[in-house]
Design a protein around this motif. Structure first.
Motif, PDB file in Angstrom:
ATOM      1  N   PHE A   1       0.707  -1.047   0.052  1.00  0.00           N
ATOM      2  CA  PHE A   1      -0.211  -0.471   0.374  1.00  0.00           C
ATOM      3  C   PHE A   1       0.416   0.937  -0.272  1.00  0.00           C
ATOM      4  CE2 PHE A   1      -3.357   3.324   1.936  1.00  0.00           C
ATOM      5  CZ  PHE A   1      -3.943   2.971   1.109  1.00  0.00           C
ATOM      6  N   GLU A   2       1.445   1.150  -1.178  1.00  0.00           N
ATOM      7  CA  GLU A   2       2.374   2.753  -1.399  1.00  0.00           C
ATOM      8  C   GLU A   2       2.019   4.040  -1.129  1.00  0.00           C
ATOM      9  OE1 GLU A   2       5.775   2.294  -1.118  1.00  0.00           O
ATOM     10  OE2 GLU A   2       5.740   0.348  -2.606  1.00  0.00           O
ATOM     11  N   GLN A   3       2.441   5.200  -0.486  1.00  0.00           N
ATOM     12  CA  GLN A   3       1.409   6.553  -0.547  1.00  0.00           C
ATOM     13  C   GLN A   3       1.402   6.191  -2.417  1.00  0.00           C
ATOM     14  OE1 GLN A   3       0.616   8.781   2.298  1.00  0.00           O
ATOM     15  NE2 GLN A   3       1.103   6.634   3.124  1.00  0.00           N
ATOM     16  N   SER A   4      -0.665   7.006  -2.601  1.00  0.00           N
ATOM     17  CA  SER A   4      -0.429   6.841  -4.102  1.00  0.00           C
ATOM     18  C   SER A   4       0.831   8.478  -4.570  1.00  0.00           C
ATOM     19  CB  SER A   4      -2.176   7.876  -4.333  1.00  0.00           C
ATOM     20  OG  SER A   4      -1.781   9.117  -3.704  1.00  0.00           O
ATOM     21  N   GLY A   5       0.429   9.590  -4.339  1.00  0.00           N
ATOM     22  CA  GLY A   5       1.979  10.237  -4.486  1.00  0.00           C
ATOM     23  C   GLY A   5       2.872   9.442  -4.901  1.00  0.00           C
ATOM     24  N   GLU A   6       3.379   8.185  -4.704  1.00  0.00           N
ATOM     25  CA  GLU A   6       4.568   8.126  -4.526  1.00  0.00           C
ATOM     26  C   GLU A   6       4.475   6.911  -5.707  1.00  0.00           C
ATOM     27  OE1 GLU A   6       6.736   7.316  -0.037  1.00  0.00           O
ATOM     28  OE2 GLU A   6       5.690   5.911  -1.238  1.00  0.00           O
ATOM     29  N   CYS A   7       3.081   6.375  -6.207  1.00  0.00           N
ATOM     30  CA  CYS A   7       3.012   5.564  -7.744  1.00  0.00           C
ATOM     31  C   CYS A   7       3.277   6.607  -8.462  1.00  0.00           C
ATOM     32  CB  CYS A   7       1.089   5.226  -7.539  1.00  0.00           C
ATOM     33  SG  CYS A   7       1.387   3.907  -5.733  1.00  0.00           S
ATOM     34  N   VAL A   8       4.310   5.760  -8.835  1.00  0.00           N
ATOM     35  CA  VAL A   8       4.968   6.204 -10.875  1.00  0.00           C
ATOM     36  C   VAL A   8       5.040   5.710 -11.096  1.00  0.00           C
ATOM     37  CG1 VAL A   8       6.538   7.433 -11.626  1.00  0.00           C
ATOM     38  CG2 VAL A   8       6.191   7.574  -8.986  1.00  0.00           C
ATOM     39  N   GLY A   9       4.032   5.342 -12.734  1.00  0.00           N
ATOM     40  CA  GLY A   9       3.800   4.407 -13.942  1.00  0.00           C
ATOM     41  C   GLY A   9       4.467   2.406 -13.329  1.00  0.00           C
ATOM     42  N   LEU A  10       5.032   1.553 -14.172  1.00  0.00           N
ATOM     43  CA  LEU A  10       5.819   0.373 -13.449  1.00  0.00           C
ATOM     44  C   LEU A  10       7.059   0.502 -12.381  1.00  0.00           C
ATOM     45  CD1 LEU A  10       5.171  -0.860 -16.654  1.00  0.00           C
ATOM     46  CD2 LEU A  10       3.541  -1.163 -15.340  1.00  0.00           C
ATOM     47  N   ARG A  11       7.722   2.033 -11.558  1.00  0.00           N
ATOM     48  CA  ARG A  11       8.347   1.465 -11.289  1.00  0.00           C
ATOM     49  C   ARG A  11       7.705   1.749  -9.784  1.00  0.00           C
ATOM     50  NH1 ARG A  11      11.794   7.174 -11.390  1.00  0.00           N
ATOM     51  NH2 ARG A  11       9.981   7.889  -9.819  1.00  0.00           N
TER      52      ARG A  11
ATOM     53  N   PHE B   1       1.556  -6.002  -8.161  1.00  0.00           N
ATOM     54  CA  PHE B   1       3.686  -6.321  -8.418  1.00  0.00           C
ATOM     55  C   PHE B   1       3.461  -7.535  -8.612  1.00  0.00           C
ATOM     56  CE2 PHE B   1       4.543  -5.057  -4.144  1.00  0.00           C
ATOM     57  CZ  PHE B   1       5.698  -5.564  -4.140  1.00  0.00           C
ATOM     58  N   THR B   2       4.037  -8.352  -9.158  1.00  0.00           N
ATOM     59  CA  THR B   2       4.465  -9.847  -9.420  1.00  0.00           C
ATOM     60  C   THR B   2       6.567 -10.092  -8.911  1.00  0.00           C
ATOM     61  OG1 THR B   2       2.720 -10.278 -11.101  1.00  0.00           O
ATOM     62  CG2 THR B   2       4.063 -12.028 -10.426  1.00  0.00           C
ATOM     63  N   MET B   3       6.469 -10.443  -8.548  1.00  0.00           N
ATOM     64  CA  MET B   3       7.965 -10.581  -8.003  1.00  0.00           C
ATOM     65  C   MET B   3       8.337 -12.496  -8.315  1.00  0.00           C
ATOM     66  SD  MET B   3       9.485  -8.002  -6.683  1.00  0.00           S
ATOM     67  CE  MET B   3      10.761  -8.536  -5.030  1.00  0.00           C
ATOM     68  N   PRO B   4       9.720 -12.650  -8.778  1.00  0.00           N
ATOM     69  CA  PRO B   4       9.830 -13.567  -9.093  1.00  0.00           C
ATOM     70  C   PRO B   4      11.215 -14.180  -8.245  1.00  0.00           C
ATOM     71  CG  PRO B   4      10.463 -12.573 -10.989  1.00  0.00           C
ATOM     72  CD  PRO B   4       9.639 -12.157 -10.432  1.00  0.00           C
TER      73      PRO B   4
ATOM     74  N   GLY C   1      14.022  -8.658  -9.178  1.00  0.00           N
ATOM     75  CA  GLY C   1      13.218  -7.448  -9.323  1.00  0.00           C
ATOM     76  C   GLY C   1      11.720  -7.898  -9.820  1.00  0.00           C
ATOM     77  N   SER C   2      10.324  -7.273  -9.511  1.00  0.00           N
ATOM     78  CA  SER C   2       9.127  -7.697  -9.810  1.00  0.00           C
ATOM     79  C   SER C   2       9.265  -7.283 -11.574  1.00  0.00           C
ATOM     80  CB  SER C   2       8.092  -6.291  -9.277  1.00  0.00           C
ATOM     81  OG  SER C   2       8.254  -5.060 -10.001  1.00  0.00           O
ATOM     82  N   THR C   3       8.452  -7.861 -12.751  1.00  0.00           N
ATOM     83  CA  THR C   3       8.414  -7.435 -14.221  1.00  0.00           C
ATOM     84  C   THR C   3       7.754  -6.862 -14.455  1.00  0.00           C
ATOM     85  OG1 THR C   3       6.306  -9.378 -13.553  1.00  0.00           O
ATOM     86  CG2 THR C   3       7.754 -10.449 -14.015  1.00  0.00           C
ATOM     87  N   GLU C   4       6.992  -5.936 -13.628  1.00  0.00           N
ATOM     88  CA  GLU C   4       6.444  -4.833 -13.935  1.00  0.00           C
ATOM     89  C   GLU C   4       7.298  -3.962 -13.779  1.00  0.00           C
ATOM     90  OE1 GLU C   4       3.126  -7.157 -12.176  1.00  0.00           O
ATOM     91  OE2 GLU C   4       4.975  -6.817 -11.561  1.00  0.00           O
ATOM     92  N   ARG C   5       8.797  -3.743 -13.399  1.00  0.00           N
ATOM     93  CA  ARG C   5       9.849  -3.162 -12.871  1.00  0.00           C
ATOM     94  C   ARG C   5      10.525  -3.516 -13.979  1.00  0.00           C
ATOM     95  NH1 ARG C   5      12.323  -0.912  -7.553  1.00  0.00           N
ATOM     96  NH2 ARG C   5      10.312   0.228  -6.626  1.00  0.00           N
ATOM     97  N   TRP C   6      10.773  -4.963 -14.469  1.00  0.00           N
ATOM     98  CA  TRP C   6      11.456  -4.577 -15.386  1.00  0.00           C
ATOM     99  C   TRP C   6      10.743  -4.542 -17.227  1.00  0.00           C
ATOM    100  CZ3 TRP C   6      16.280  -6.043 -16.124  1.00  0.00           C
ATOM    101  CH2 TRP C   6      17.465  -6.711 -15.305  1.00  0.00           C
ATOM    102  N   ILE C   7       9.463  -4.704 -17.430  1.00  0.00           N
ATOM    103  CA  ILE C   7       9.333  -3.447 -18.098  1.00  0.00           C
ATOM    104  C   ILE C   7       9.377  -2.086 -18.459  1.00  0.00           C
ATOM    105  CG2 ILE C   7       7.451  -3.256 -20.003  1.00  0.00           C
ATOM    106  CD1 ILE C   7       5.877  -5.375 -19.110  1.00  0.00           C
ATOM    107  N   TYR C   8       9.417  -1.727 -17.060  1.00  0.00           N
ATOM    108  CA  TYR C   8       9.292   0.004 -17.445  1.00  0.00           C
ATOM    109  C   TYR C   8      10.867   0.513 -17.373  1.00  0.00           C
ATOM    110  CZ  TYR C   8      12.442   2.983 -13.777  1.00  0.00           C
ATOM    111  OH  TYR C   8      13.186   3.822 -12.932  1.00  0.00           O
ATOM    112  N   ALA C   9      11.841  -0.466 -17.229  1.00  0.00           N
ATOM    113  CA  ALA C   9      13.894  -0.595 -16.957  1.00  0.00           C
ATOM    114  C   ALA C   9      13.990  -0.836 -19.145  1.00  0.00           C
ATOM    115  CB  ALA C   9      14.352  -1.559 -16.360  1.00  0.00           C
ATOM    116  N   MET C  10      12.526  -1.992 -19.363  1.00  0.00           N
ATOM    117  CA  MET C  10      13.086  -2.259 -20.744  1.00  0.00           C
ATOM    118  C   MET C  10      12.410  -0.701 -21.439  1.00  0.00           C
ATOM    119  SD  MET C  10      12.010  -6.177 -20.679  1.00  0.00           S
ATOM    120  CE  MET C  10      11.830  -5.892 -22.137  1.00  0.00           C
ATOM    121  N   LEU C  11      11.612   0.296 -21.763  1.00  0.00           N
ATOM    122  CA  LEU C  11      11.035   0.607 -22.488  1.00  0.00           C
ATOM    123  C   LEU C  11      11.449   2.192 -21.559  1.00  0.00           C
ATOM    124  CD1 LEU C  11       6.771   0.546 -21.355  1.00  0.00           C
ATOM    125  CD2 LEU C  11       8.793   0.359 -23.439  1.00  0.00           C
TER     126      LEU C  11
END
Length: 347
Positions: free
Chosen positions: A176-186, A191-194, A322-332
């Motif tokens: 439950f991150e602060q709403s102002g801290e949520c930035v796209g897929l970063r 999220f999904t963590m392997p 790292g979360s798969t979502e954050r990997w998509i962020y890093a790739m983009l």
């Protein structure tokens, strides 16, 4: 949180104390601009003034988008985005199961807070968890895969002959991150963590497990061709006793690292590594992490039977690619950097 002493460690073993007021005094940083940018962002607090471009790109390319009918930080994945996410998760499973010979498990998403061990874990993240009531019982959505894994390992009968054991789970998690801290897929709330957890019988076996996983994650970051730096947070006494081991790890990454030296243990781990992605506007997002835990085994009753027949606590290595979502962020973000450089962007 009080910061520890900061140094730069080069692959040669040379150390430079870091003065955050005068980064130019460290000659290594002039040759490694990404590492300097990471320090400016994460340690000095000079955060980017613009939104990371991946937010526009993920929509423009019809990969991922916000879901207005859900909570902040929860996303919908269109077919192309779902394909990319599936491919990343297949790659994660390949690293864990084929390369590291981990055994795969699956555990629940929700847990009762009247269980002392669950309540103890949840207390660490008191302001960052989703809680709700059903039939007068309070539940929590897990924020990591540790909840079910630790209980499963507590129930297992483990011999020293079986150690080390590596366990893999694709952990759907919620914070439950602060709403102002949520930035796209970063940074998001779902999220999904392997996750890979390794259990060893002693500190030396724990260090070996840490190194094996660290090597795989470095290979992953290199093959994905994202811009990244490496940092370690470590108890100073452990660092001083094991400096050659840290130099060996830098030999794997072939780059210098930021090291934060902690006067004493503040967490369950004695050392943790971070592979940090640097985005196209100078922000950072942690991808892979490996943590050497010397406390939680006995706290959660995860014991093994040693050669003398006595039950003893394990060393636990917590890790995630790292979360798969954050990997998509890093790739983009890497694609956005290529665009800025006049190169054709690609994943």
């Amino acid at each position: 949180v009080e910061k520890g002493e900061l140094i730069i460690l080069e692959t040669s073993g040379k150390e430079y104390p870091l003065d955050l007021q005068n980064l130019d005094a460290c000659p290594t940083l002039s040759q490694h601009p990404l590492l300097k940018q990471f320090i400016l962002s994460e340690e000095v607090g000079q955060l980017p003034h613009e939104a990371p471009p991946h937010i526009k790109l993920m929509k423009k390319l019809e990969l991922v988008d916000y879901e207005p009918a859900s909570d902040v930080g929860h996303f919908r994945y269109y077919p192309k985005g779902a394909l990319i996410k599936d491919l990343l998760q297949e790659y994660a499973a390949e690293i864990a199961i084929r390369n590291l010979h981990a055994i795969k498990i699956e555990t629940p998403l929700i847990y009762r807070l009247d269980q002392p061990d669950i309540a103890g874990q949840a207390a660490r993240f008191r302001e960052k968890d989703y809680r709700f009531k059903l039939d007068e019982k309070e539940f929590v959505l897990r924020f990591a895969g540790d909840f079910g894994l630790f209980r499963m390992m507590r129930d297992a009968t483990i011999s020293y002959k079986q150690l080390p054991i590596r366990v893999y789970e694709l952990s759907h998690s919620f914070r439950f991150e602060q709403s102002g801290e949520c930035v796209g897929l970063r940074r998001l709330r779902a999220f999904t963590m392997p996750d890979i957890h390794a259990f060893g019988k002693d500190l030396e076996q724990g260090k070996d497990e840490f190194e094996a996983i660290f090597r795989e994650y470095t290979k992953l970051a290199d093959t994905m061709e994202v811009d990244y730096v490496v940092a370690f947070r470590v108890v100073k006494e452990f660092y001083e006793k094991n400096k050659e081991w840290f130099i060996k790890l830098l030999g794997v990454t072939k780059r210098p690292a930021l090291i934060e030296l902690l006067a004493e243990m503040k967490h369950y781990w004695i050392v943790k590594s971070e592979h940090q992605a640097i985005d196209s506007v100078g922000g950072a997002g942690q991808l892979c992490t490996v943590q050497l835990d010397i406390e939680d085994s006995e706290r959660y009753g995860i014991l093994y039977v040693d050669a003398d027949g006595k039950k003893k606590g394990c060393i636990i290595v917590h890790s995630s690619m790292g979360s798969t979502e954050r990997w998509i962020y890093a790739m983009l973000e890497k694609a956005a950097t290529m665009q800025k450089q006049g190169k054709p962007p690609m994943l």
